[in-house]
Motif scaffolding. Structure first.
Motif, short mmCIF file in Angstrom:
data_model
loop_
_atom_site.label_atom_id
_atom_site.label_comp_id
_atom_site.label_asym_id
_atom_site.label_seq_id
_atom_site.Cartn_x
_atom_site.Cartn_y
_atom_site.Cartn_z
N PHE A 96 0.85 -1.19 0.00
CA PHE A 96 0.00 0.00 0.00
C PHE A 96 0.89 1.24 0.00
O PHE A 96 1.68 1.45 0.91
CB PHE A 96 -0.93 0.00 1.22
CG PHE A 96 -1.92 -1.12 1.20
CD1 PHE A 96 -3.19 -0.94 0.66
CD2 PHE A 96 -1.58 -2.38 1.69
CE1 PHE A 96 -4.10 -1.98 0.63
CE2 PHE A 96 -2.49 -3.43 1.66
CZ PHE A 96 -3.75 -3.23 1.12
N GLY A 97 0.74 2.06 -1.04
CA GLY A 97 1.59 3.22 -1.24
C GLY A 97 1.43 4.29 -0.18
O GLY A 97 0.42 4.34 0.54
N GLY A 98 2.44 5.16 -0.07
CA GLY A 98 2.44 6.23 0.90
C GLY A 98 1.75 7.49 0.41
O GLY A 98 1.06 7.48 -0.62
N ARG A 99 1.94 8.59 1.13
CA ARG A 99 1.23 9.82 0.80
C ARG A 99 1.67 10.41 -0.52
O ARG A 99 0.90 11.07 -1.21
CB ARG A 99 1.44 10.85 1.93
CG ARG A 99 0.53 12.07 1.83
CD ARG A 99 0.74 12.99 3.01
NE ARG A 99 2.07 13.59 2.99
CZ ARG A 99 2.38 14.68 2.29
NH1 ARG A 99 1.47 15.27 1.54
NH2 ARG A 99 3.60 15.18 2.33
N SER A 100 2.92 10.20 -0.90
CA SER A 100 3.41 10.77 -2.16
C SER A 100 4.22 9.75 -2.93
O SER A 100 4.79 8.81 -2.35
CB SER A 100 4.30 12.00 -1.87
OG SER A 100 5.52 11.61 -1.27
N ALA A 101 4.25 9.93 -4.25
CA ALA A 101 5.07 9.04 -5.09
C ALA A 101 6.53 9.18 -4.74
O ALA A 101 7.28 8.20 -4.73
CB ALA A 101 4.82 9.38 -6.56
N ARG A 102 6.95 10.38 -4.46
CA ARG A 102 8.34 10.63 -4.08
C ARG A 102 8.71 9.82 -2.85
O ARG A 102 9.76 9.18 -2.79
CB ARG A 102 8.54 12.13 -3.80
CG ARG A 102 9.91 12.48 -3.25
CD ARG A 102 9.98 13.95 -2.88
NE ARG A 102 8.95 14.31 -1.91
CZ ARG A 102 8.76 15.54 -1.45
NH1 ARG A 102 9.50 16.53 -1.88
NH2 ARG A 102 7.81 15.78 -0.57
N GLY A 103 7.81 9.82 -1.84
CA GLY A 103 8.07 9.07 -0.62
C GLY A 103 8.18 7.58 -0.88
O GLY A 103 9.03 6.90 -0.30
N SER A 104 7.33 7.06 -1.76
CA SER A 104 7.38 5.63 -2.07
C SER A 104 8.69 5.27 -2.77
O SER A 104 9.30 4.24 -2.48
CB SER A 104 6.19 5.24 -2.95
OG SER A 104 4.97 5.36 -2.24
N ASP A 156 -2.17 2.18 -5.30
CA ASP A 156 -1.90 3.61 -5.43
C ASP A 156 -0.47 3.82 -5.92
O ASP A 156 -0.04 3.18 -6.87
CB ASP A 156 -2.16 4.31 -4.10
CG ASP A 156 -2.36 5.83 -4.26
OD1 ASP A 156 -2.14 6.35 -5.36
OD2 ASP A 156 -2.73 6.49 -3.28
N ASN A 157 0.32 4.68 -5.26
CA ASN A 157 1.64 5.01 -5.80
C ASN A 157 2.73 4.01 -5.45
O ASN A 157 3.90 4.28 -5.70
CB ASN A 157 2.05 6.43 -5.39
CG ASN A 157 2.12 6.60 -3.88
OD1 ASN A 157 2.67 5.78 -3.17
ND2 ASN A 157 1.54 7.69 -3.39
N ALA A 158 2.38 2.86 -4.89
CA ALA A 158 3.38 1.81 -4.67
C ALA A 158 3.96 1.34 -6.00
O ALA A 158 5.04 0.74 -6.03
CB ALA A 158 2.76 0.63 -3.91
N CYS A 159 3.28 1.62 -7.10
CA CYS A 159 3.80 1.26 -8.43
C CYS A 159 5.12 1.98 -8.71
O CYS A 159 5.95 1.47 -9.46
CB CYS A 159 2.78 1.54 -9.51
SG CYS A 159 2.22 3.26 -9.59
N ALA A 201 8.42 0.03 -9.91
CA ALA A 201 9.13 0.41 -11.12
C ALA A 201 10.59 0.74 -10.81
O ALA A 201 11.50 0.35 -11.54
CB ALA A 201 8.44 1.60 -11.78
N ALA A 202 10.82 1.48 -9.73
CA ALA A 202 12.19 1.85 -9.35
C ALA A 202 13.01 0.62 -8.99
O ALA A 202 14.23 0.61 -9.17
CB ALA A 202 12.16 2.82 -8.17
#
Length: 345
Positions: free
Chosen positions: A97-105, A130-133, A137-138
């Motif tokens: 489950f992704g965090g508040r921001s893509a940058r944070g993830s 969400d932004n866990a993608c 990817a990274a």
């Protein structure tokens, strides 16, 4: 124990084995809505009535260490086991489950990538919410895979990972052993789909009424709220709703409003009239405002350069973007970023 008793015991034990197992991994500052929705759907399908016993499906919540993981809303969730405590091959799905921001993830890549790779190597399907993608990817785990994600993150993801296909039309995407979900309530829809595959449709739908959810939405469900159909109710408004969807998809492109009208098979003049009637501004004005709102949100929620953000909204000159941004919001992008909070939009 007689042979008959032994046979009955073995049959009973076999029945108690869940059909599917999930390992849930909330990242720091995870969003509570998709986490709670996904987990509660598992709980309601896991047993008869509402006893919350993990009979038909099972789950565990893990983290890098025991303790509390704090959500984006500040509500903590207890983590009673670490990923090192569990046998990853014991699970069918690892759900992140992704965090508040893509940058944070993305900043968590070094800490979590070995876990994701180890799970994938052991045949566990990886699920990004969400932004866990961005983390997936990274970590190099989305090569030759397609992903679905929250619409807010599409321009940023496309800029960072241009070779990964984004399925903007999907609430969730199941691409072999990589599964992605846009987040929010769509996490419930994904849970229903995964439970259907292992436990059957009847059990997967169990409890939706208790959650006050009318129905499970398919992955191609179109969000009415995203196209502003809550405000555009007349038949002509369908063109406006479709135009808004195209504007969002083409945010980083150099398409003109005339080209947009051609895609809708109507004239530019008619398109502007429809926008004026429904939204009080021309199509060009609406598209420009959409771009500025996107840049505003990204400045507050990322540390990317202005040139980088300009590229996301189809503007080649960062100085020009700075000029129009200041004119719109009365503050420069750098001043806004230093404040750390948004100005009124």
């Amino acid at each position: 124990m007689s042979s008959i008793e032994q046979s009955n015991y073995l049959m009973h034990s076999k029945k108690q084995q869940p059909d599917v197992r999930f390992l849930l991994l909330p990242l720091p500052e995870f969003h509570m809505l998709p986490f709670g929705g996904f987990l509660d759907k598992l709980r309601l399908s896991a047993d008869e009535e509402d006893h919350s016993q993990q009979r038909y499906c099972a789950w565990d919540i893990a983290g890098l260490e025991r303790g509390m993981v704090v959500s984006s809303s500040g509500v903590p969730v207890a983590v009673q086991m670490t990923v090192d405590d569990v046998e990853l091959a014991h699970y069918d799905y690892l759900v992140v489950f992704g965090g508040r921001s893509a940058r944070g993830s993305m900043q968590l890549t070094e800490q979590y990538s070995h876990i994701l790779r180890r799970a994938a190597a052991q045949g566990v399907s990886l699920v990004s919410i969400d932004n866990a993608c961005f983390l997936f990817a990274a970590a190099g785990l989305l090569k030759d895979y397609s992903v679905a994600m929250h619409w807010r993150h599409v321009p940023e993801f496309r800029t960072i990972f241009p070779r990964i296909e984004i399925r903007t039309e999907l609430l969730y995407c199941i691409d072999r052993n990589r599964i992605s979900c846009a987040g929010g309530r769509a996490a419930i829809d994904l849970a229903v789909e995964l439970l259907t595959r292992h436990c059957g449709r009847t059990r997967a739908l169990k409890g939706l009424a208790d959650m006050l959810v009318d129905e499970a939405r398919g992955q191609l469900h179109q969000l009415k709220s995203l196209d502003e159909e809550t405000r555009i109710n007349n038949s002509s408004g369908r063109h406006v709703g479709r135009a808004i969807s195209l504007m969002r998809q083409l945010l980083a492109e150099s398409n003109t409003v005339d080209e947009l009208a051609d895609m809708l098979a109507i004239s530019r003049r008619q398109l502007d009239r429809l926008f004026k009637d429904n939204l009080g501004q021309t199509a060009r004005e609406y598209w420009a405002e959409m771009r500025m709102q996107h840049v505003h949100w990204r400045i507050v929620n990322s540390d990317h350069s202005l040139l980088y953000l300009a590229d996301e909204v189809g503007i080649q000159d960062a100085s020009y973007l700075c000029k129009v941004f200041r004119k719109r919001f009365g503050i420069s992008p750098n001043q806004l970023r230093k404040q750390g909070t948004g100005v009124s939009c």
